[in-house]
Each structure stands twice: as C-alpha cells, then as structure tokens.
Design an enzyme around this catalytic site. Structure first.
Site, PDB file in Angstrom:
ATOM      1  N   ASP A 152      -6.521 -16.476  43.052  1.00  0.00           N
ATOM      2  CA  ASP A 152      -6.503 -17.090  42.360  1.00  0.00           C
ATOM      3  C   ASP A 152      -7.719 -18.349  42.664  1.00  0.00           C
ATOM      4  O   ASP A 152      -7.917 -19.113  41.746  1.00  0.00           O
ATOM      5  CB  ASP A 152      -5.138 -17.955  41.813  1.00  0.00           C
ATOM      6  N   GLU A 235      -2.075 -25.270  55.676  1.00  0.00           N
ATOM      7  CA  GLU A 235      -3.676 -25.377  56.450  1.00  0.00           C
ATOM      8  C   GLU A 235      -3.524 -26.068  57.793  1.00  0.00           C
ATOM      9  O   GLU A 235      -4.128 -25.392  58.600  1.00  0.00           O
ATOM     10  CB  GLU A 235      -4.558 -25.498  55.215  1.00  0.00           C
TER      11      GLU A 235
END
Ligand SMILES: *[C@@H]1O[C@H](CO)[C@@H](O)[C@H](O)[C@H]1NC(C)=O
Ligand SMILES: *[C@@H]1O[C@H](CO)[C@@H](O)[C@H](O)[C@H]1NC(C)=O
Ligand SMILES: *[C@@H]1O[C@H](CO)[C@@H](O)[C@H](O)[C@H]1NC(C)=O
Ligand SMILES: *[C@@H]1O[C@H](CO)[C@@H](O)[C@H](O)[C@H]1NC(C)=O
Ligand SMILES: *[C@@H]1O[C@H](CO)[C@@H](O)[C@H](O)[C@H]1NC(C)=O
Length: 294
Positions: A152, A235
């Site tokens: 995306d 992350e």
C-alpha cells in the site's frame, strides 16, 4: 569551370552525402541490438547486489490492485527477487497468475497468522508473513539487501538503487505518516540525531516499516533476529533484535534524509462486494468477474 568538372564535383558531393547516410544507418542498425542487450543486462546484472523485496499480503478487495501497482514499479528495478507472502492457507490463484505475468523472479509463500492472534482486536498483521520471508532468506540468500515493501505504498525507484549497497542498516524518510506528514530520522551535520514520528510509544526506533533496509550478511550474522507479534512495535522489535547495532552505523539515504522517495499512500478501504445475482446474470461476463472481486 568546365561543365565536365562541375559534373564531377556534383558526383563527388552526392557520393559523399550518400556514403555518410549509409555509414550512419549502418552504425544505428548495429547499435540497436546493443542498446537492447544493455537494457536486459541491467535487469539481470549479476554484478549488482540483489534486493529481496518482502511483501506480506492477504485477500481483500484491494489486494490485486495494490499488487499490480507494486509489481509494475518493481519491474523497473534490476536484480530483484520478490518474496510475496500470503496470510492464507492456500495460495490465491489470481496472485500466482499476476506474478507469472509480471515476470519478476519471485517466491510465492504462505504464512497464516497463528490462531492465537486472530482473536486480537488489533491483529499483528504481516508478522508471520515477514518472518517466513526472513526464514527463506536465511536458507537461500548470501548477499544483497532485504526490504519490507508493503503493497500500500508508493516507491520512487531511486530508493532501490540507493538501498542496494546497505552495509548493515539504511534509513530514509517516508511521507504520509501520522499527523506529522512524514516519519524520518533526524539528521544533523550528516549524522543521526534522533527520530521524527507522530507516535513514539517508547520505541527505540520510532520508524515505519518502509523506512529501512537491512543487508543480508548482517541479518545472517544475527541468527535470532525476527519480528515480534506486537502491533505497533514490529519495526522497533525487529531492529532491536539486530543488536548490537550502533546508531552511528545506520546509513542515511535519500540525500541525508532530505528527500521523500517512499510514501505510505494507502488505498481507501473498500467494503466487500455485494453478492452477485447469479441467476439474473447467468451466462454473462459477470460470472467470470465474480471470481476476481472480493
Ligand atoms: C529456499 O528455496 C528453495 C527453492 O526455491 C525452496 O524450495 C525452499 O523452500 C526455500 N527455503 C525456505 C526455508 O523457504
Ligand atoms: C560536523 O561533523 C564533522 C565530522 O563529520 C566534524 O568535524 C564537525 O566538527 C561537525 N560540526 C559540528 C558543528 O558539529
Ligand atoms: C550528508 O551530509 C554530510 C555532512 O554535512 C556530507 O558530508 C555528505 O556529503 C552528505 N551526503 C549526501 C549524500 O548529501
Ligand atoms: C539466540 O537465542 C538462543 C535462545 O534464546 C540463545 O541461547 C543464543 O545465545 C542466541 N544467540 C545469539 C547469537 O544471540
Ligand atoms: C445458467 O444457464 C445455463 C444455460 O445457459 C443453465 O444450464 C444453468 O442451469 C443456469 N444456471 C443458473 C444458476 O441459472
């Protein structure tokens, strides 16, 4: 000047011009196959370190649209390998078909989210997919760089050229993240001086998934590195698991983080399509289209 001499000058000029055209056409003709082979060479240049693109995905109305867009971006990048990992029990046939059509080297893998996380209100999406791709890299890659490229986002192909030579970890800004409009390392006098991100959450690395690449050799030197099933901290957890890693070892790309080469575009979330009245539209194209839409 005699008539005879003038004629011979004319012949000389004509011969000169004609032979120039011939030489030009000949050289142009000879150059075409070379230009084509140079292009092909750059797509498969074995001297370029490979880039392993890791894209988690799952069946939803936007899936094919997003993978189509990302796939055609990746077609501009030489020496890449695309790891497309579906959160599903079986591979989606239409995804396989798209991958074959794109003609990019790829592996189409499956990594369903473990059952225990499916009940969570905020699901750790993409984690089992990315860990599956890391497992593939550990088994099959020896050099180059890996990058978590979700479907995306919008990518300027320049970022791939830059990340390719990552020694340990590289970072750069990502646009359209949180109310700040960008998530980026803060760079002062050419060195990393912190992070700018709309949500810190006590993270050591408040960065976006699309904002960093990791060298394959560095990953291989960290056998325990993986991504945690912790929404919001994927992350941070993965980068921490690469420890020891000094902040000064992080390479700052995109001209010292002054350019935005990746955008977290996101598509509008579409509701599932209404069921088709198969009796009414029997024996029409809609029966086939129904296989594609979600
Ligand atoms: C490594 O690549 C081979 C060949 O594509 C594949 O069969 C194998 O499953 C891969 N290994 C892992 C751990 O994914
Ligand atoms: C900037 O960094 C250089 C070394 O890269 C150093 O020599 C210099 O003193 C630094 N300047 C400031 C103002 O910190
Ligand atoms: C980044 O900044 C440092 C220090 O100002 C400078 O030496 C270096 O050339 C810059 N790099 C790029 C790619 O702009
Ligand atoms: C990896 O994890 C195992 C088990 O948690 C631990 O025993 C080992 O020391 C770790 N290895 C490294 C290199 O951190
Ligand atoms: C659809 O049309 C075919 C003939 O074209 C017919 O054999 C079939 O029974 C129809 N199916 C439905 C669900 O109406």
């Amino acid at each position: 000047m005699s008539l005879k001499m003038r004629t011979s000058y004319k012949t000389l000029y004509l011969t000169f011009i004609l032979s120039s055209i011939c030489i030009f056409l000949y050289q142009y003709h000879m150059a075409i196959p070379r230009m084509i082979s140079l292009q092909q060479q750059s797509i498969n240049d074995p001297n370029l370190p490979p880039i392993y693109i890791i894209t988690p995905t799952y069946r939803r109305p936007e899936q094919l649209a997003e993978l189509t867009r990302l796939g055609y971006t990746l077609k501009h990048v030489p020496n890449i390998f695309w790891l497309v990992v579906e959160d599903a029990v079986d591979t989606t046939q239409l995804v396989t078909k798209l991958l074959l059509k794109l003609n990019i080297p790829f592996a189409h893998l499956l990594a369903p989210m473990p059952e225990k996380y499916r009940k969570n209100k905020v699901k750790p999406r993409g984690v089992s997919n990315r860990n599956r791709a890391l497992e593939w890299i550990r088994a099959n890659a020896t050099e180059g760089v890996l990058y978590f490229a979700d479907d995306d986002n919008t990518y300027d192909v320049e970022i791939f050229d830059e990340m390719r030579y990552t020694k340990k970890v590289s970072m750069w800004p990502v646009g359209l993240i949180t109310k700040y409009g960008v998530s980026t390392p803060i760079v002062k006098n050419g060195t990393l001086a912190g992070f700018y991100d709309g949500w810190n959450g006590g993270r050591k690395y408040p960065v976006d998934m699309a904002s960093f690449s990791v060298s394959v050799r560095f990953l291989l030197s960290r056998p325990n590195a993986s991504m945690p099933f912790k929404p919001g901290y994927e992350e941070d957890g993965f980068l921490k698991s690469l420890s020891p890693l000094k902040l000064t070892e992080i390479e700052l790309l995109a001209s010292n983080c002054t350019e935005i080469l990746v955008w977290h575009t996101q598509s509008k979330k579409n509701p599932n399509a209404m069921p088709l009245d198969t009796a009414k539209y029997n024996s029409t194209n809609l029966i086939q289209l129904r296989q594609i839409i979600v």
